[in-house]
Write an enzyme that holds these catalytic residues in place. Sequence first.
Site, PDB file in Angstrom:
ATOM      1  N   ASP A 228       0.880  -1.160   0.000  1.00  0.00           N
ATOM      2  CA  ASP A 228       0.000   0.000   0.000  1.00  0.00           C
ATOM      3  C   ASP A 228       0.929   1.224   0.000  1.00  0.00           C
ATOM      4  OD1 ASP A 228      -2.076   1.786   0.040  1.00  0.00           O
ATOM      5  OD2 ASP A 228      -3.130   0.876   1.728  1.00  0.00           O
TER       6      ASP A 228
HETATM    7  C1  BGC Z   1      -4.915   3.427   0.028  1.00  0.00           C
HETATM    8  C2  BGC Z   1      -5.019   2.413  -1.107  1.00  0.00           C
HETATM    9  C3  BGC Z   1      -4.827   3.116  -2.420  1.00  0.00           C
HETATM   10  C4  BGC Z   1      -3.492   3.816  -2.407  1.00  0.00           C
HETATM   11  C5  BGC Z   1      -3.203   4.571  -3.690  1.00  0.00           C
HETATM   12  C6  BGC Z   1      -3.649   4.242  -0.055  1.00  0.00           C
HETATM   13  O1  BGC Z   1      -3.668   5.278   0.870  1.00  0.00           O
HETATM   14  O2  BGC Z   1      -4.956   2.739   1.263  1.00  0.00           O
HETATM   15  O3  BGC Z   1      -6.250   1.759  -1.068  1.00  0.00           O
HETATM   16  O4  BGC Z   1      -4.919   2.194  -3.466  1.00  0.00           O
HETATM   17  O5  BGC Z   1      -3.479   4.768  -1.347  1.00  0.00           O
HETATM   18  O6  BGC Z   1      -4.015   5.675  -3.800  1.00  0.00           O
END
Ligand code: BGC
Length: 759
Positions: A228
């Site tokens: 993530d």
């Molecule tokens: C979120 C993810 C997301 C990623 C990219 C993170 O903060 O938890 O779900 O895909 O950001 O935007």
Amino acid sequence: MTNIQALVAQMTLEEKAALCTGASAWTTTPIPRLDLPELLVSDGPHGLRRVPEVQSMSSQSLPATCFPTASSTAAGWDVDLLREMGEALAEEAISLGVDVILGPGTNMKRSPLCGRNFEYFSEDPYLAGALATSLIEGIQSRGVGTSLKHFAANNQEYERFSIDAVIDERALREIYLPAFEAAVTQAKPWTVMCAYNRLNGIHASQNHWLLTEVLRDEWGFEGFVVSDWGAVHDRVAALKAGLDLEMPGPKPTRVNAVIEAVRNGDLDEAVLDEAVRRILTIVCRAAQTPKGGEFDVAAHHALARRISAESIVLLKNDGILPLQSPEHIAVIGRAAMEAHFQGGGSSHINPTQVDVPFAELQKLAGNAELSFAEGYPKDDSLDGGLIDEAVALARTADVALLYVALPSFKESEGYDRPDLDLTAQQVKLIQAVTAVQPHTVVILNNGAPVVMGEWLDQTAAVLEAWMMGQAGGSAIADVLFGRVNPSGKLAETFPLRLIDTPSYLNFPGENGVVRYGEGLFIGYRYYDAKETAVLFPFGYGLSYTTFEYSNLQLSADRFKDVDGLTVSVDVTNTGAVAGKEVVQLYVHDHESRLVRPYKELKGFAKVSLQPGETQTVSLALDSRAFAYYDPAHHQWITEDGQFDILVGASSADIRCRATVSLQSTLQLPSLLHAESTIRSWLADPVGIQILQPIFAELMKNADFFNDNGPGEDENGTDLLGFLMDLPLRSFFHFQEGSLTQPPDDITNMLLEQVRGVRV
Ligand code: BGC
């Protein structure tokens, strides 16, 4: 076919290290020398957030269809529709040059307070797994990848980057992992995104057990694991654990750390090669899908409308719905003019168009006069003037439609909700309007349950419309006017009070740790076990027609676990209009060695029926449907015994049941050992045969049968009960005076006998 191994062999250490960290917020590092393009990823999950400037994390994204969010689509219980939505998402990805969509998210709804529940499907792992599987299959069928997230146990926003989720093995296996397991094994997502949080002490990004032993070795995952955004703490440790790609980039320090670790021998280059191989496999696969072209904006908007309408849950209806040609409709609530159709954070889509609920009502309302009052302000302030205005309007109308949206300051990615309440102004508004207008329909827009105790009784009807996507405004109108017969059912329990919720005493944790003290018992599993009343149960939803269930049939009365069981039931539309019913199948185990939830969802189907029509629904149950995870054996097990097959219209509305006997084909090693209690020995089918003769003999000789009656002392204490919790070894030590052999020898002899029988 590209020979990936040959490519890896041609790459320098620097190139390999660079490939394992993003080149930008949304792209991997291209290697022009080898003709290797970049891979472009975008959020996800219910629409494309394709940022044109890939260095930017959050600038305005290109227009894309905002479909309903996961809590909405889940309430549709329609795997075919999810697949269709996946295909449409893939078409948009292709048009916008996106290789991999960051979604779906299939974390469990442990607490309704999780700010991000709107992006997740359900409190039930079977349902969540089935829906995630369909969405992934739909997207990937068009040559676009997915990233199943957030693996695992990201079930709250509070301290989400660091919180340590302490979850016992059984709860992980039965509740928090199965939706991921189903999606990985059945739909084979190209990538999996690890969660931010720690799991049992170790960050998910560095958790070898999670990313390698479970995900790859057990489930056979063949894609790459991406972090993530910002989830990696120690780059080298993450690579060793099985995390291939760190996002976002660029991060030269991370690249250098990998290079340095290989050079100084801390990281085996073979580990890096393997991560590179996995990433390149996906880079090359994605490159086979030509990008560009237009997507059909109007068709996708229409699909978003259909999905939203299928997912609206009719929570209450005194007969006012569908609306019967009212002449004057008071439309109240700012959400009628400013549609609240998505949540805040990484999934925020720039929609291609947005249906304004008020305007869509007007289109279907014929000659009815519609007037509007705002009802509540954008912020959290109390505004009596707005309430007075709404009341005056409602008083003069035939019916009031009250559009109430839980504002983003109360629900978003990034923070949890403090409570399950609407704003104070919204509650007052509903109370005031319903006091003067008995024909009031409340339409809710929210991503997770709200409590309704202060106002539900006064309403005529309530629609749960969720974060409904850009076409939700017209979907609501479709349902209100009966163009669509509502068929959504709750994929999560609506509790009466926050204090009733399963994780109440253990949420969101403290001192950096959240203990999942409720174990297996989340959602309806908890409410069943505690016999706790709820506002609306899991699986619940009304229709404009009625359905009858009959003729429940099982393929056998007795069956072997490996053979599985087929269940069929007839469902009849007994009302006057066409409608759809979600048939739910739960399994109840009569008796088990370990505690189990009273019942668990193991199958479902959505059927469409004309008035008077009957269809037979057939559902197949495999061995897993009857199994539970036994941490003592570290595996899923079945036990001989009886199970009830419960088929119904919700978790609290079981219409038919039948009992079936399962014969387990499992051969399990004995769990008995010297410290096992007498109770365990006597409960074990082999243990009892071996221990019983000696035990009975000793009991006869001991002053056990005395003047006070068998097994009782002068106080009436149950002496046998006292013995039951003695470990076998201690038992024999107490009996040493009556034994002809040393107590440890007898213990060992019994153990050998048990092992001899079992192994
Ligand atoms: C979120 C993810 C997301 C990623 C990219 C993170 O903060 O938890 O779900 O895909 O950001 O935007």
